[in-house]
Design an enzyme around this catalytic site. Structure first.
Site, PDB file in Angstrom:
ATOM      1  N   PRO A 172       0.582  -1.208   0.014  1.00  0.00           N
ATOM      2  CG  PRO A 172      -0.226  -1.079   2.159  1.00  0.00           C
ATOM      3  CD  PRO A 172       0.343  -2.080   1.276  1.00  0.00           C
ATOM      4  CG  ASN A 173      -0.382   4.352   1.284  1.00  0.00           C
ATOM      5  OD1 ASN A 173      -1.208   4.871   0.826  1.00  0.00           O
ATOM      6  ND2 ASN A 173      -0.194   3.692   2.725  1.00  0.00           N
TER       7      ASN A 173
ATOM      8  NE  ARG B  79       3.988   6.680   1.691  1.00  0.00           N
ATOM      9  CZ  ARG B  79       4.022   5.484   2.043  1.00  0.00           C
ATOM     10  NH1 ARG B  79       4.705   4.683   1.077  1.00  0.00           N
ATOM     11  NH2 ARG B  79       4.138   5.115   3.291  1.00  0.00           N
TER      12      ARG B  79
ATOM     13  CE1 TYR C 296       8.819   5.026   2.774  1.00  0.00           C
ATOM     14  CE2 TYR C 296       7.256   6.947   2.844  1.00  0.00           C
ATOM     15  CZ  TYR C 296       7.787   5.611   3.367  1.00  0.00           C
ATOM     16  OH  TYR C 296       7.383   5.274   4.550  1.00  0.00           O
TER      17      TYR C 296
ATOM     18  CG  ASN D 140       8.091  -2.020   0.504  1.00  0.00           C
ATOM     19  OD1 ASN D 140       7.752  -1.971   1.522  1.00  0.00           O
ATOM     20  ND2 ASN D 140       8.830  -0.642  -0.015  1.00  0.00           N
TER      21      ASN D 140
ATOM     22  CB  ALA E 280       1.323   0.557   6.925  1.00  0.00           C
TER      23      ALA E 280
ATOM     24  CG  HIS F 272       4.974  -1.646  10.390  1.00  0.00           C
ATOM     25  ND1 HIS F 272       6.318  -1.883  10.635  1.00  0.00           N
ATOM     26  CD2 HIS F 272       4.777  -0.634   9.685  1.00  0.00           C
ATOM     27  CE1 HIS F 272       6.911  -1.128   9.651  1.00  0.00           C
ATOM     28  NE2 HIS F 272       6.031  -0.259   8.987  1.00  0.00           N
TER      29      HIS F 272
ATOM     30  CG  ASP G 295      -0.817 -16.745   9.161  1.00  0.00           C
ATOM     31  OD1 ASP G 295       0.281 -16.802   9.976  1.00  0.00           O
ATOM     32  OD2 ASP G 295      -1.918 -16.825   9.815  1.00  0.00           O
TER      33      ASP G 295
ATOM     34  CD  GLU H 213      10.487  -7.062   6.442  1.00  0.00           C
ATOM     35  OE1 GLU H 213      11.485  -7.867   7.131  1.00  0.00           O
ATOM     36  OE2 GLU H 213       9.742  -6.357   7.138  1.00  0.00           O
TER      37      GLU H 213
ATOM     38  CG  HIS I 235      10.751  -2.111   4.838  1.00  0.00           C
ATOM     39  ND1 HIS I 235       9.461  -2.102   4.667  1.00  0.00           N
ATOM     40  CD2 HIS I 235      11.046  -3.043   5.542  1.00  0.00           C
ATOM     41  CE1 HIS I 235       8.974  -3.029   5.416  1.00  0.00           C
ATOM     42  NE2 HIS I 235      10.020  -3.765   5.840  1.00  0.00           N
ATOM     43  CB  ILE I 236      12.285   2.641   0.202  1.00  0.00           C
ATOM     44  CG1 ILE I 236      11.824   1.927  -0.968  1.00  0.00           C
ATOM     45  CG2 ILE I 236      13.054   3.940  -0.192  1.00  0.00           C
ATOM     46  CD1 ILE I 236      10.804   2.763  -1.743  1.00  0.00           C
ATOM     47  CB  SER I 237      12.601   4.678   4.899  1.00  0.00           C
ATOM     48  OG  SER I 237      11.429   3.774   5.543  1.00  0.00           O
TER      49      SER I 237
ATOM     50  NE  ARG J 163      10.101   6.660   8.308  1.00  0.00           N
ATOM     51  CZ  ARG J 163       9.287   6.368   7.321  1.00  0.00           C
ATOM     52  NH1 ARG J 163       9.443   5.189   6.604  1.00  0.00           N
ATOM     53  NH2 ARG J 163       8.126   7.129   7.205  1.00  0.00           N
TER      54      ARG J 163
ATOM     55  NE  ARG K 164       6.934   4.972   9.869  1.00  0.00           N
ATOM     56  CZ  ARG K 164       5.956   5.104   9.104  1.00  0.00           C
ATOM     57  NH1 ARG K 164       5.606   4.039   8.295  1.00  0.00           N
ATOM     58  NH2 ARG K 164       5.128   6.003   9.169  1.00  0.00           N
TER      59      ARG K 164
HETATM   60  C1  DQA Z   1       8.380   1.318   3.695  1.00  0.00           C
HETATM   61  C2  DQA Z   1       8.141   1.406   5.425  1.00  0.00           C
HETATM   62  C3  DQA Z   1       6.618   1.316   6.177  1.00  0.00           C
HETATM   63  O1  DQA Z   1       6.948   1.586   7.408  1.00  0.00           O
HETATM   64  C4  DQA Z   1       5.993   2.209   5.389  1.00  0.00           C
HETATM   65  O2  DQA Z   1       4.599   1.983   5.994  1.00  0.00           O
HETATM   66  C5  DQA Z   1       5.760   2.172   3.824  1.00  0.00           C
HETATM   67  C6  DQA Z   1       7.208   2.083   3.338  1.00  0.00           C
HETATM   68  C7  DQA Z   1       9.407   1.550   3.224  1.00  0.00           C
HETATM   69  O3  DQA Z   1       9.611   1.062   2.058  1.00  0.00           O
HETATM   70  O4  DQA Z   1      10.359   2.190   3.813  1.00  0.00           O
HETATM   71  O5  DQA Z   1       4.764   2.296   3.164  1.00  0.00           O
HETATM   72  O6  DQA Z   1       7.775  -0.153   3.591  1.00  0.00           O
END
Ligand code: DQA
Length: 145
Positions: free
Chosen positions: A13-14, A21, A26, A77, A80, A83, A90, A101, A103-105, A110, A114
């Site tokens: 998502p997002n 964003r 990011y 990725n 959210a 978390h 599952d 897994e 994550h960009i950040s 943070r 997270r």
């Molecule tokens: C994220 C980190 C997550 O906490 C956040 O909700 C995202 C992006 C990252 O790529 O850093 O949507 O997964």
């Protein structure tokens, strides 16, 4: 060189709003550009790659399920959902194919919420804080297995 591995990259998502964003967190590249760079990296390291993005937990789960027949590895990725989605955790656990897994950040630098990943224990490993290079690193690891 022969292509040996098929990898699916899932953006949660997002992540469709990459570029717009929180660019300070990011980056300024759109998802389209990020996907192009993922596909370029895949080509260089001789892996076949598909990309998928969804803002919906159930769609991500359906994609994970269908991937078990078609892919050798997954880069996810989960945004959210990372978390708190026990359902995605599952699904990763159920399909038994290696999953990394990304994550960009740097999620540890943070907000406190997270720093917890409910999917990390069922993943082969986690990569975070290296921007979009994290996707390439994950592809390399899966391509070499
Ligand atoms: C994220 C980190 C997550 O906490 C956040 O909700 C995202 C992006 C990252 O790529 O850093 O949507 O997964």
């Amino acid at each position: 060189m022969e292509i040996t591995k098929k990898i699916l990259v899932i953006h949660g998502p997002n992540l469709n709003l990459l570029g717009e964003r929180e660019p300070g967190v990011y980056g300024e590249q759109s998802l389209e550009i990020v996907n192009k760079s993922i596909m370029d990296s895949a080509k260089k390291i001789n892996v076949e790659c598909n990309v998928f993005q969804s803002n919906h937990e159930g769609e991500i789960i359906d994609k994970l399920h269908s991937a078990r027949h078609d892919f050798d590895g997954i880069v996810i990725n989960a945004g959210a959902y990372t978390h708190y989605s026990y359902a995605i955790r599952d699904a990763i656990s159920a399909i038994k194919i290696p999953c990394i897994e990304v994550h960009i950040s740097n999620v540890f630098a943070r907000e406190e919420f997270r720093a917890k990943s409910v999917i990390a224990p069922v993943c082969l490993g986690s990569i975070c804080g290296f921007g979009i290079e994290g996707y390439t690193l994950a592809l390399q690891v899966l391509g070499n297995r």
